[in-house]
Design a protein around this motif. Structure first.
Motif, PDB file in Angstrom:
ATOM      1  N   ARG A 146      -2.685   7.634  14.170  1.00  0.00           N
ATOM      2  CA  ARG A 146      -2.683   7.767  12.714  1.00  0.00           C
ATOM      3  C   ARG A 146      -1.310   7.477  12.115  1.00  0.00           C
ATOM      4  NH1 ARG A 146      -7.286   9.785  10.809  1.00  0.00           N
ATOM      5  NH2 ARG A 146      -6.379  10.618   8.906  1.00  0.00           N
ATOM      6  N   GLU A 147      -0.267   7.655  12.880  1.00  0.00           N
ATOM      7  CA  GLU A 147       1.075   7.364  12.368  1.00  0.00           C
ATOM      8  C   GLU A 147       1.312   5.861  12.268  1.00  0.00           C
ATOM      9  OE1 GLU A 147       5.714   8.549  13.238  1.00  0.00           O
ATOM     10  OE2 GLU A 147       4.124   9.535  14.351  1.00  0.00           O
ATOM     11  N   TYR A 148       0.752   5.113  13.219  1.00  0.00           N
ATOM     12  CA  TYR A 148       0.876   3.648  13.248  1.00  0.00           C
ATOM     13  C   TYR A 148      -0.520   3.048  13.424  1.00  0.00           C
ATOM     14  CZ  TYR A 148       5.679   4.972  14.190  1.00  0.00           C
ATOM     15  OH  TYR A 148       6.929   5.542  14.120  1.00  0.00           O
ATOM     16  N   PRO A 149      -1.325   3.033  12.372  1.00  0.00           N
ATOM     17  CA  PRO A 149      -2.745   2.684  12.522  1.00  0.00           C
ATOM     18  C   PRO A 149      -3.040   1.252  12.983  1.00  0.00           C
ATOM     19  CG  PRO A 149      -2.172   2.919  10.209  1.00  0.00           C
ATOM     20  CD  PRO A 149      -0.982   3.360  10.998  1.00  0.00           C
ATOM     21  N   PHE A 150      -2.136   0.303  12.799  1.00  0.00           N
ATOM     22  CA  PHE A 150      -2.414  -1.088  13.174  1.00  0.00           C
ATOM     23  C   PHE A 150      -1.760  -1.488  14.493  1.00  0.00           C
ATOM     24  CE2 PHE A 150      -2.743  -1.041   8.520  1.00  0.00           C
ATOM     25  CZ  PHE A 150      -4.048  -1.467   8.389  1.00  0.00           C
TER      26      PHE A 150
ATOM     27  N   PHE B 122       0.835  -1.204   0.000  1.00  0.00           N
ATOM     28  CA  PHE B 122       0.000   0.000   0.000  1.00  0.00           C
ATOM     29  C   PHE B 122       0.868   1.253   0.000  1.00  0.00           C
ATOM     30  CE2 PHE B 122      -1.962   3.380   2.548  1.00  0.00           C
ATOM     31  CZ  PHE B 122      -3.019   3.686   1.716  1.00  0.00           C
ATOM     32  N   ALA B 123       1.927   1.259   0.811  1.00  0.00           N
ATOM     33  CA  ALA B 123       2.807   2.429   0.873  1.00  0.00           C
ATOM     34  C   ALA B 123       3.499   2.680  -0.458  1.00  0.00           C
ATOM     35  CB  ALA B 123       3.843   2.250   1.983  1.00  0.00           C
ATOM     36  N   ILE B 124       3.933   1.597  -1.112  1.00  0.00           N
ATOM     37  CA  ILE B 124       4.609   1.744  -2.402  1.00  0.00           C
ATOM     38  C   ILE B 124       3.634   2.248  -3.458  1.00  0.00           C
ATOM     39  CG2 ILE B 124       5.703   0.459  -4.288  1.00  0.00           C
ATOM     40  CD1 ILE B 124       6.963  -1.316  -2.058  1.00  0.00           C
TER      41      ILE B 124
ATOM     42  N   VAL C  29      -1.745   8.898   6.913  1.00  0.00           N
ATOM     43  CA  VAL C  29      -2.748   8.363   6.001  1.00  0.00           C
ATOM     44  C   VAL C  29      -3.128   6.958   6.469  1.00  0.00           C
ATOM     45  CG1 VAL C  29      -3.233   7.682   3.637  1.00  0.00           C
ATOM     46  CG2 VAL C  29      -1.858   9.702   4.076  1.00  0.00           C
ATOM     47  N   ILE C  30      -4.402   6.791   6.745  1.00  0.00           N
ATOM     48  CA  ILE C  30      -4.892   5.476   7.166  1.00  0.00           C
ATOM     49  C   ILE C  30      -5.262   4.698   5.911  1.00  0.00           C
ATOM     50  CG2 ILE C  30      -6.671   4.278   8.479  1.00  0.00           C
ATOM     51  CD1 ILE C  30      -6.822   6.740  10.262  1.00  0.00           C
ATOM     52  N   PRO C  31      -4.832   3.435   5.814  1.00  0.00           N
ATOM     53  CA  PRO C  31      -5.157   2.619   4.637  1.00  0.00           C
ATOM     54  C   PRO C  31      -6.666   2.534   4.395  1.00  0.00           C
ATOM     55  CG  PRO C  31      -3.488   1.551   5.969  1.00  0.00           C
ATOM     56  CD  PRO C  31      -3.987   2.724   6.765  1.00  0.00           C
TER      57      PRO C  31
END
Length: 166
Positions: A103-107, A21-23, A37-39
């Protein structure tokens, strides 16, 4: 032990999905400087479906208490609006609070927070089954999942899916 290994594998797969997703986000014009950005919701729903057979919740017996933990589903809290549940019924008459999204580390689920506020305590052996339904941030709802404590589980967290037979 198999459930723990399976969760590790699922977590690794989700991590790879997030890298993908990031790529793709970077290629789509998102700046790599954005870390809030939340997936997409579909990723969260897929993860919830993958977690459901092993348990969105776990049961555990400690010091004469029956502990029901919502920690397994807390990694999805950034897209959850509400968690409804009921004890020994299909009523879904209670709501579990959803902790604030990082939000920086959503999981991420912080290890120090696994025991609070993700748990509910009951007298030992009180809960025979628990029904859980997720409401997502777009107001869509999951199917209702039903779980019972694993037999003779003692202090090892575990849940056994009941399907729709509560």
């Amino acid at each position: 032990m198999f459930c723990s290994f399976r969760r590790v594998c699922l977590t690794a797969a989700w991590g790879l999905g997030l890298v993908f997703f990031a790529i793709t986000s970077a290629k789509s014009g998102f700046s790599q400087e954005r870390d809030d950005v939340i997936p997409p919701l579909d990723i969260f729903k897929t993860m919830a479906s993958d977690l459901q057979p092993d348990g969105w919740i776990t049961f555990q017996e400690l010091d004469g208490k029956q502990i029901v933990s919502f920690a397994p589903i807390m990694s999805l809290r950034c897209r959850l609006k509400e968690i409804r549940y009921s004890v020994d019924s299909k009523d879904l008459d209670q709501s579990f609070p959803i902790p604030e999204c990082d939000r920086e580390y959503p999981f991420q689920v912080e290890p120090d927070s696994i025991h609070q506020p993700y748990i509910i305590e009951f007298d030992g052996g009180t809960v025979q089954a628990l029904a859980v339904q997720l409401t997502w941030d777009d107001d869509s709802k999951s199917d209702i999942a039903y779980y019972e404590p694993c037999r003779d589980v003692d202090s090892t967290p575990c849940a056994y899916p009941l399907g729709s037979n509560l």
